[in-house]
Design a protein around this motif. Structure first.
Motif, short mmCIF file in Angstrom:
data_model
loop_
_atom_site.label_atom_id
_atom_site.label_comp_id
_atom_site.label_asym_id
_atom_site.label_seq_id
_atom_site.Cartn_x
_atom_site.Cartn_y
_atom_site.Cartn_z
N ASP A 44 42.12 42.54 36.29
CA ASP A 44 41.44 42.06 37.41
C ASP A 44 39.81 41.98 37.03
O ASP A 44 39.52 42.11 35.73
CB ASP A 44 41.37 43.16 38.54
N GLN B 148 47.29 38.14 41.25
CA GLN B 148 47.05 38.55 42.68
C GLN B 148 48.14 39.07 43.09
O GLN B 148 48.04 40.18 43.71
CB GLN B 148 46.32 37.58 43.53
N LYS B 149 49.44 38.39 43.40
CA LYS B 149 50.41 38.62 44.07
C LYS B 149 51.04 40.07 43.41
O LYS B 149 51.59 40.87 44.16
CB LYS B 149 51.44 37.66 44.26
N LEU C 100 49.05 43.13 44.09
CA LEU C 100 48.72 43.70 45.49
C LEU C 100 50.31 44.32 45.81
O LEU C 100 50.32 45.33 46.26
CB LEU C 100 49.10 42.32 46.54
N GLU D 198 41.22 44.85 46.16
CA GLU D 198 41.64 43.49 46.48
C GLU D 198 41.09 42.42 46.30
O GLU D 198 41.16 41.31 45.58
CB GLU D 198 42.33 43.45 48.06
N THR D 199 39.61 42.55 46.56
CA THR D 199 38.51 41.54 46.26
C THR D 199 38.68 41.10 44.87
O THR D 199 38.37 40.10 44.39
CB THR D 199 37.37 41.76 46.76
N ASP D 200 38.94 42.17 43.84
CA ASP D 200 38.91 41.84 42.61
C ASP D 200 40.05 41.09 41.85
O ASP D 200 40.01 40.44 40.74
CB ASP D 200 38.77 42.99 41.82
N TRP D 201 41.12 41.02 43.11
CA TRP D 201 42.33 40.08 42.51
C TRP D 201 42.21 38.84 42.98
O TRP D 201 43.10 37.99 42.57
CB TRP D 201 43.80 41.00 43.03
N ARG D 202 41.40 38.64 43.96
CA ARG D 202 41.55 37.40 44.74
C ARG D 202 41.45 36.06 43.86
O ARG D 202 40.27 36.10 43.00
CB ARG D 202 40.50 37.18 45.75
N ASN D 203 42.35 35.11 43.95
CA ASN D 203 42.31 33.83 43.31
C ASN D 203 42.64 33.94 41.63
O ASN D 203 42.60 33.15 40.98
CB ASN D 203 40.83 33.15 43.34
#
Length: 235
Positions: free
Chosen positions: A50, A18-19, A22, A9-14
């Protein structure tokens, strides 16, 4: 290859997608994926990567498939996802990764939407290489790795049938003749040329047998041998 902590998940943040990442990779929610693609403005980001340079299906490929993953994969491809996308670093496709991790449901889903089995990663390995290396039962059991190997072998046969296999088959037959004459070096080279044209499990097996024969000849001649990094032998 891609590690299990590589696509997190941290690789998709911002990131803009991202949505969508997830919904596909964490929640495995096909209805949410459909809403994001049709009304959530995510269609333009379907092929985004990502932080590791991997697409959505790369991330799904190393996870155990959920009941909705096949439908998610189909939906993504229908909305423009490049099923043969290469990861930035290792140049792997999602199918190559799925074979590496033995995820037969994902392998089947990717094959069903047209994923190519002839694309190679940075090491020169493709789905068939990974499926063969992963399975120690030659595809004869009901383990996940066996199911993967059977799926890939069937897809490979279908690819051979749909293409023009004459050149690859001619090279394989020349290799067989050289093998029968005891010229194992020539046979090995011909089998390699055949594989370069079209992958065939039979040809891989034949080439492996040539290497065993060559190794035995060297050992009998010199009593010992050492394999060098370039694939030749030092006696």
């Amino acid at each position: 290859g891609i590690g299990q902590d590589g696509c997190s998940e941290t690789d998709w943040r911002n990131l803009p997608a991202q949505k969508l990442f997830l919904a596909c990779c964490k929640y495995h929610d096909v209805n949410k994926v459909r809403r994001l693609l049709t009304t959530g403005g995510m269609k333009q980001h379907v092929n985004d990567k990502d932080g590791d340079g991997c697409g959505i299906l790369h991330s799904m490929a190393f996870q155990n498939a959920s009941d909705e993953d096949a439908e998610i994969i189909k939906l993504l491809v229908e909305e423009g996802y490049n099923v043969d996308m290469l990861s930035n670093k290792t140049k792997e496709t999602a199918l190559t990764v799925a074979c590496l991790y033995g995820n037969y449901k994902t392998v089947q889903a990717l094959i069903d939407v047209g994923a190519r089995i002839d694309l190679k990663d940075w090491r020169g390995k493709g789905p068939l290489n990974n499926a063969l290396a992963k399975c120690s039962h030659a595809g004869k059991e009901e383990d996940d790795c066996c199911k993967v190997l059977r799926i890939i072998e069937e897809a490979n046969i279908a690819m051979i049938s749909a293409s023009n296999p004459d050149k690859a088959e001619d090279l394989r037959e020349e290799g067989n003749k050289a093998f029968q004459l005891g010229d194992y070096h020539k046979a090995r080279d011909l089998y390699t040329q055949s594989i370069d044209v079209l992958e065939d499990p039979r040809t891989y097996t034949n080439r492996a047998l040539c290497c065993l024969k060559i190794g035995r000849e060297i050992f009998e001649a010199h009593g010992e041998f050492e394999l060098k990094p370039d694939g030749t032998y030092r006696t």
